[in-house]
Design a protein around this motif. Structure first.
Motif, short mmCIF file in Angstrom:
data_model
loop_
_atom_site.label_atom_id
_atom_site.label_comp_id
_atom_site.label_asym_id
_atom_site.label_seq_id
_atom_site.Cartn_x
_atom_site.Cartn_y
_atom_site.Cartn_z
N LEU A 1 140.07 29.91 15.91
CA LEU A 1 139.17 28.89 16.43
C LEU A 1 138.11 29.54 17.32
O LEU A 1 136.92 29.19 17.24
CB LEU A 1 139.96 27.84 17.22
CG LEU A 1 139.19 26.59 17.68
CD1 LEU A 1 138.62 25.82 16.49
CD2 LEU A 1 140.11 25.69 18.50
N ALA A 2 138.53 30.49 18.14
CA ALA A 2 137.58 31.23 18.98
C ALA A 2 136.59 32.01 18.12
O ALA A 2 135.39 32.04 18.39
CB ALA A 2 138.34 32.19 19.90
N VAL A 3 137.11 32.61 17.05
CA VAL A 3 136.26 33.40 16.14
C VAL A 3 135.17 32.53 15.55
O VAL A 3 133.97 32.89 15.60
CB VAL A 3 137.11 34.03 15.01
CG1 VAL A 3 136.19 34.64 13.95
CG2 VAL A 3 138.04 35.08 15.57
N THR A 4 135.55 31.38 15.00
CA THR A 4 134.57 30.53 14.31
C THR A 4 133.63 29.82 15.28
O THR A 4 132.52 29.44 14.89
CB THR A 4 135.28 29.49 13.43
OG1 THR A 4 136.21 28.73 14.24
CG2 THR A 4 136.03 30.15 12.30
N ARG A 5 134.05 29.60 16.52
CA ARG A 5 133.15 28.97 17.50
C ARG A 5 132.14 29.96 18.04
O ARG A 5 130.99 29.61 18.30
CB ARG A 5 133.95 28.37 18.66
CG ARG A 5 134.81 27.16 18.32
CD ARG A 5 134.07 26.12 17.52
NE ARG A 5 134.84 24.87 17.44
CZ ARG A 5 134.56 23.89 16.61
NH1 ARG A 5 133.56 24.00 15.75
NH2 ARG A 5 135.27 22.77 16.59
N PHE A 6 132.55 31.22 18.21
CA PHE A 6 131.64 32.21 18.79
C PHE A 6 130.80 32.93 17.73
O PHE A 6 129.69 33.38 18.03
CB PHE A 6 132.42 33.26 19.59
CG PHE A 6 132.86 32.77 20.95
CD1 PHE A 6 131.92 32.47 21.92
CD2 PHE A 6 134.20 32.60 21.24
CE1 PHE A 6 132.31 32.02 23.17
CE2 PHE A 6 134.61 32.15 22.49
CZ PHE A 6 133.66 31.86 23.46
N LEU A 7 131.31 33.06 16.52
CA LEU A 7 130.58 33.73 15.45
C LEU A 7 130.03 32.70 14.47
O LEU A 7 130.74 31.79 14.05
CB LEU A 7 131.49 34.70 14.68
CG LEU A 7 132.05 35.88 15.48
CD1 LEU A 7 133.01 36.67 14.60
CD2 LEU A 7 130.94 36.77 15.99
N PRO A 8 128.76 32.83 14.07
CA PRO A 8 128.16 31.87 13.13
C PRO A 8 128.62 32.11 11.69
O PRO A 8 127.81 32.37 10.79
CB PRO A 8 126.66 32.13 13.29
CG PRO A 8 126.58 33.58 13.67
CD PRO A 8 127.80 33.87 14.50
N ILE A 9 129.94 32.03 11.47
CA ILE A 9 130.48 32.27 10.13
C ILE A 9 130.07 31.14 9.18
O ILE A 9 129.68 31.37 8.05
CB ILE A 9 132.02 32.38 10.19
CG1 ILE A 9 132.42 33.60 11.04
CG2 ILE A 9 132.62 32.51 8.79
CD1 ILE A 9 133.89 33.74 11.28
N PHE A 10 130.19 29.92 9.65
CA PHE A 10 129.70 28.76 8.90
C PHE A 10 129.36 27.64 9.88
O PHE A 10 129.79 27.69 11.04
CB PHE A 10 130.69 28.31 7.82
CG PHE A 10 132.05 27.91 8.33
CD1 PHE A 10 132.43 26.58 8.40
CD2 PHE A 10 132.98 28.87 8.72
CE1 PHE A 10 133.68 26.21 8.85
CE2 PHE A 10 134.25 28.51 9.17
CZ PHE A 10 134.58 27.17 9.23
N PRO A 11 128.55 26.66 9.47
CA PRO A 11 128.01 25.66 10.41
C PRO A 11 129.06 24.98 11.29
O PRO A 11 130.14 24.64 10.83
CB PRO A 11 127.33 24.65 9.47
CG PRO A 11 126.99 25.44 8.26
CD PRO A 11 128.10 26.43 8.10
N PHE A 12 128.69 24.77 12.55
CA PHE A 12 129.58 24.16 13.53
C PHE A 12 130.07 22.79 13.06
O PHE A 12 131.26 22.48 13.16
CB PHE A 12 128.82 24.01 14.86
CG PHE A 12 129.58 23.22 15.90
CD1 PHE A 12 130.55 23.83 16.67
CD2 PHE A 12 129.33 21.87 16.10
CE1 PHE A 12 131.26 23.12 17.63
CE2 PHE A 12 130.02 21.15 17.07
CZ PHE A 12 130.98 21.77 17.82
N GLY A 13 129.15 21.96 12.55
CA GLY A 13 129.53 20.62 12.11
C GLY A 13 130.56 20.63 10.99
O GLY A 13 131.50 19.83 10.99
#
Length: 223
Positions: A135-147
């Motif tokens: 969860l930290a990874v995907t929130r801090f890194l723009p791997i795919f859109p936040f929404g």
């Protein structure tokens, strides 16, 4: 059971369509392109300005639309403290609703659309193996859109409470940075604006450093 789920999905689609049509009718998406107009609209709402701001933020989060322009307006209109408070409320409700929609209402639909994508498989595997770290990874890194993340996490095994609390914590630094920038613009004090803008820049720089550290740890784990 299948008919019940189908009706839930149909009802949800109509509700969301209604919300987005109303938002479009009142120019929400148009005003996102013109920050000055959006700022004026929210200011003119008077005592309802905070509620209007929060509702718009929820709509944007559910619609996978970037809320950054709105967050900056929040800093301009409400100042730093209340700008952060209202933004966190709007973002928290929006990301929680998206999660619950994916988990309990439109799970089959979202799973069919995104379940086979490689990025979702990595997230699902990350939740099983690393828990909150992914969860930290995907929130801090723009791997795919936040929404989109908010919906996809509803398909994983992560607990709703853990997801909601940590998501809010992880988006807080970036939110603070954009609100500070908005507040700096609104202050009219050049010296204060420079100091606040510098602080916001430091926060964004620290976030980029944290993102790099997280990425290195992630690369090590995947080797």
């Amino acid at each position: 059971m299948k008919n019940s789920k189908s009706w839930k999905i149909v009802c949800l689609v109509f509700i969301l369509m209604g919300v987005f049509l109303l938002a479009n009718k009142f120019g929400v998406f148009h005003y996102l392109k013109n920050r000055d107009e959006l700022e004026m609209i929210i200011k003119n709402m008077g005592v309802l300005a905070p509620v209007t701001y929060i509702v718009i933020y929820i709509i944007l989060t559910l619609g996978c639309v970037s809320p950054v322009p709105l967050a900056i307006v929040g800093g301009v209109v409400f100042g730093v403290f209340f700008g952060i408070l209202y933004t966190i409320i709007g973002a928290g409700i929006g990301l929680s609703l998206a999660f619950l929609i994916a988990r309990y209402i439109a799970r089959d639909f979202i799973e069919k659309k995104f379940g086979q994508r490689e990025i979702f498989k990595k997230v699902e595997s990350g939740v099983k193996n690393d828990g909150w770290f992914i969860l930290a990874v995907t929130r801090f890194l723009p791997i795919f859109p936040f929404g989109l993340q908010n919906y996809l996490y509803g398909l994983t095994s992560i607990k709703f409470s853990l997801y909601s609390i940590l998501s809010i914590i992880f988006i807080l630094p970036g939110t603070v940075a954009f609100i500070l920038l908005g507040g700096a613009v609104a202050s009219g004090d050049i010296q204060k604006a420079v100091k606040v803008s510098l602080l916001a820049s430091i926060i964004l720089f620290c976030l980029s450093v944290i993102a790099k550290i997280i990425k290195k740890k992630l690369d090590r784990r995947t080797k």
